[in-house]
Design an enzyme around this catalytic site. Structure first.
Site, PDB file in Angstrom:
ATOM      1  CE  LYS A 100      -3.848   1.803   2.545  1.00  0.00           C
ATOM      2  NZ  LYS A 100      -4.574   1.912   3.958  1.00  0.00           N
ATOM      3  CG  HIS A 125      -3.126   5.025   0.066  1.00  0.00           C
ATOM      4  ND1 HIS A 125      -3.010   4.005  -0.900  1.00  0.00           N
ATOM      5  CD2 HIS A 125      -4.239   4.945   0.885  1.00  0.00           C
ATOM      6  CE1 HIS A 125      -3.937   3.426  -0.752  1.00  0.00           C
ATOM      7  NE2 HIS A 125      -4.793   3.987   0.703  1.00  0.00           N
TER       8      HIS A 125
END
Length: 229
Positions: free
Chosen positions: A112, A114
């Site tokens: 991921k 963010h």
């Protein structure tokens, strides 16, 4: 010696009860199924069909019973994506219900970029880590988990699975002499425990020769003889 016998009997009882539960839940089925290795198997185990709250609670009880019986020591639980995530979470919840609260973490398949970022979610990986999964076919998910755990500076302690199929693994499409479970035990030096094994399934079927389930024993035995590790 008597205590050891009692433990063995308790383990067999848990295993046979689990086989019955898996059949009743539609998770363990008989017929003709093609495995990832291209084999035609007379039975199929799909843990994804433990698909409601009651089944998941009962499943977590079986995992917890087997872990307690095994005596394995660990500090936290890791659930590899994807099936290991709900399994690890429910086992952690069941252990907390029994008075043993341990941290839980899992991984993503894709990093991921963010928020918190990365591929690991949950508690920091540290101490002795127990990996919780459903079955072990090629052992790929376990090896990836071991790498992630070691990279974080923790110790991969053991693996607990629902069913050990006790059959030869394949490498590059070729059968090898060991199973994925044997590979993890012998080559990677980790403990592996299963709630039930193919031998337990055969014992269950042998005790039901007068029922509709008993007719599947011969096919399962033939499969074990051909592909067993």
């Amino acid at each position: 010696m008597a205590e050891l016998t009692e433990l063995n009997e308790a383990g067999r009882s848990v295993a046979l009860d689990f086989v019955q539960f898996a059949i009743d839940s539609g998770v363990l089925r008989f017929g003709e199924f093609k495995t990832k290795a291209g084999r035609m198997s007379p039975y199929f185990f799909n843990a994804g069909l433990f698909d409601d709250g009651a089944k998941l609670m009962r499943l977590a009880e079986f995992y917890a019973d087997r872990l307690i019986e095994s005596g394995i020591e660990f500090d936290m639980i890791f659930g590899p994506a994807y099936k290991g995530i709900p399994l690890g979470a429910t086992v952690a919840a069941e252990l907390a219900r029994r008075g043993r609260n341990v941290p839980f973490a899992y991984n993503r398949k894709e990093a991921k970029d963010h928020g918190e970022g990365g591929v690991l979610v949950g508690a920091p990986l540290q101490g002795r880590v127990l990996i919780v999964d459903d079955v072990m076919s090629a052992g790929t998910a376990v090896r990836e988990s071991i790498e992630a755990i070691r990279a974080a500076g923790a110790t991969p302690q053991a693996v607990v699975i629902a069913l050990d199929r006790q059959e030869k693994a394949t490498e590059n499409g070729i059968d090898v002499d060991h199973s994925a479970v044997q590979y993890v035990r012998n080559r990677l030096g980790m403990q592996v425990v299963a709630i039930a094994t193919l031998d337990d399934l055969l014992q269950y079927l042998s005790e039901r020769t007068d029922s509709s389930l008993g007719v599947h024993r011969e096919g399962v035995m033939a499969y074990r003889k051909r592909y067993g590790a």
